[in-house]
Design a protein around this motif. Sequence first.
Motif, PDB file in Angstrom:
ATOM      1  N   LEU A 194      24.702 -21.754  11.499  1.00 44.75           N
ATOM      2  CA  LEU A 194      23.223 -21.726  12.001  1.00 44.75           C
ATOM      3  C   LEU A 194      23.146 -21.678  13.483  1.00 44.75           C
ATOM      4  N   ASP A 195      22.174 -21.029  14.153  1.00 43.56           N
ATOM      5  CA  ASP A 195      22.046 -20.894  15.658  1.00 43.56           C
ATOM      6  C   ASP A 195      21.035 -21.759  16.295  1.00 43.56           C
ATOM      7  N   PRO A 196      21.305 -22.859  16.899  1.00 41.71           N
ATOM      8  CA  PRO A 196      20.530 -24.105  17.258  1.00 41.71           C
ATOM      9  C   PRO A 196      19.703 -23.385  18.747  1.00 41.71           C
ATOM     10  N   GLN A 197      18.923 -22.415  18.654  1.00 39.78           N
ATOM     11  CA  GLN A 197      18.212 -22.109  19.566  1.00 39.78           C
ATOM     12  C   GLN A 197      17.076 -22.670  20.280  1.00 39.78           C
ATOM     13  N   PRO A 198      16.998 -22.687  21.774  1.00 39.58           N
ATOM     14  CA  PRO A 198      15.879 -23.203  22.530  1.00 39.58           C
ATOM     15  C   PRO A 198      14.532 -22.698  21.800  1.00 39.58           C
ATOM     16  N   PRO A 199      13.435 -23.164  22.274  1.00 40.96           N
ATOM     17  CA  PRO A 199      12.034 -22.642  21.832  1.00 40.96           C
ATOM     18  C   PRO A 199      11.996 -21.075  22.124  1.00 40.96           C
ATOM     19  N   THR A 200      11.127 -20.567  21.497  1.00 38.12           N
ATOM     20  CA  THR A 200      11.006 -18.672  21.712  1.00 38.12           C
ATOM     21  C   THR A 200       9.558 -18.781  22.024  1.00 38.12           C
TER      22      THR A 200
END
Length: 718
Positions: A194-200
């Motif tokens: 998984l890629d735990p990205q910040p809000p988009t």
Amino acid sequence: MTAEPVPTYQLKIALRDTSPPVWRRVTLPADTSLGCLHDIVQVCFGWDDSHLHSFTEPDSGRQFVDLDAPVDRDPFHDADEESVTVAEVLPYEGGRLDYTYDFGDDWRHRITLEKILPASTPDRRVSCTGGRRAMPCAEDIGGAWGLQAVLDAVADRGAPAPEPWTDLVETLREQGFDPARFDRDALDRELAGLDPQPPTATPGSGPAETAPGGRRCSCGEVHDDEDGDDRDMDSPVRPVSLAPRAELAAAARQVPLIASALRLAHWCQGGRAVTSRDVLKPALGRQAVQELELWTQDDELSELRPEERDKRLTRLRSSGDLSCLDGPWQLAVYADLVEIGKGIAHPGTGLPATVGDEGVLDLWCHALEDELDNLNDLGNLGLPPVLLSGLGMEDEDGAGLAAVVLRALYEVPDGEWLDSALLVGALREGLPKQQARLVELFLLQILDRAASALAEYQAAEVESGPQTSRQRDHIVLGILGIEAGTEDSDGTPPAGTRFRLTPLGRHGLREYLLAEGFHAPLIGELADADALTLLDALLDYDQDAAHAEIAGWISHRGQGPAAVQLIDACAGLEADAALRRLAAAPVLAELDEARALAVLRKAAVSGVPGCAETAAIALADRGEIPEGHGPELRLWGLVDHLWGPLGVADEALAMFLEQEEDSVLPLLEQAADDLWRCDHPATGAVLDAAGRLLRARDKALAKRLRRSATKVGSQRRG
């Protein structure tokens, strides 16, 4: 460009309503979006993301959802899960967030922030660091009760696979599915993908920050400007002092449930066999009850003679059937005091290393918080389901009521009792009749359950009042339109259960309130704070707490430096500065050393607005009138004291006049005709507001104040 490292969050995600509990422990970047956290939960429990979901803040009820899902949303209540980070909804350790998946099966997950770990690497990764129990493919099986039925059927291999889960049960049997076997490494590898990205998304894509004529409150709702915050979570809880942590930890060890769980964990040294449901095998369960004397915590067993007790235990078919064993065992497993692998239980990593280990206090707190958290669910209060259904109420509609009750208990001074009848009467006062009945009913049930939990955890002494079942029945009849009185023959409400917090209980309730989002300060925690922070905080302290905090603050730095910092904090003529001067008065009154008085004398003749007057008034209170100041100093001080609350709102000034009636009104009476001469820039506004607010109480004084206000205007125009 390499991203800056961010703190790492350690979360515990527990699938609610499962026994033994199913949970996962994961770490992730603190700025991960809730949309990504949704993906993480899905992987952790084997969901396939084929149903709707939502995140909910337990204290405010605010929801975070997938705005792309094909369902109507409340624009003022539902926020975009891609617009907020995990850190924003879980800002402190112990904070909680609810996640619900599939609103039909109602899979409820509780997400708890266990630890905030320091930033160590810019690499963004999700890791699994622990967990308990395996999860089969559980989509569309009917929720937690369906899962339990499936697991029971898998274990009972001699019986036919039941409908409607025949195919699933047979498949799991063929695969040799072991619900007790959790494969941490396999889940860790899956999460690594998984890629735990910040809000988009921007915050504006969720609920509006403001609405026409409204404001965004800390509770997550949009209120009209004239509305107050009913939850009153922004107002600090009464400051308290806590016993030393070592003493609290020692007290926690004496709580029977905690003591039994610890003994069971140590008893597992060398390994003890468990069943597929992660409970001790029956023979070992009987052995544990006897060897550890757990039977002393069972009223029925403790009354039996030894031979009768032995005979009763011989008939034990499952270790989960005996509460004096099952309660401590479930706590030991859930808190990692015991860890299970390949059907064998051993002492776990959560077991305190030594007798003096203060970690047992955290164990006690988490266990108590879980009990108290259940009070927010109307379904756990023993209310007739038909009543809730008839009222159109859901289980979660009780959120927040328990916090109101427990805050009231927490704020009772040390050694004093809280009478539940008086509390219920105060909380229902002024409500419409039907609403008052509902509030009383819910509060009585919460208080009954709270009394049991607080007594079990030795968090409070409890003196039971009359049985509330009859009173509750009368209220239910009243809600249904069948009148029935609940008062004694003399017309007074019946006496209620009385509570008195123990030192351990005060610590536990503080942790609970903090987790619910309340600000619960401790006396003495401002010792290192600057003067601005101290004075802002003191405005919300009662007299005794303020005196204790002031003494500690002055002692921490000495009177000379204290005087310098206080006077500097009083600069300015705006309303905020006036509030600080109002809070500074009792602090300055404590200064009597030569160094401090020298600071005041110098400041009094400095000419710095706010500072000079504050220092001069402090000296005048000691009988010393500084050069350049005369009788008008008292007028300036009176106007300034009223200017601070007025700068907040008319209502704040009205409350101040009511609370300080004995001291302020005589001064206004004496100076009303001369106050227009005061050169304070807020004189006109203060006189006008005081005249309006005192009209109903003292027409003559109000008229004099308004006349003075008119003279201020005339003087300035001239």
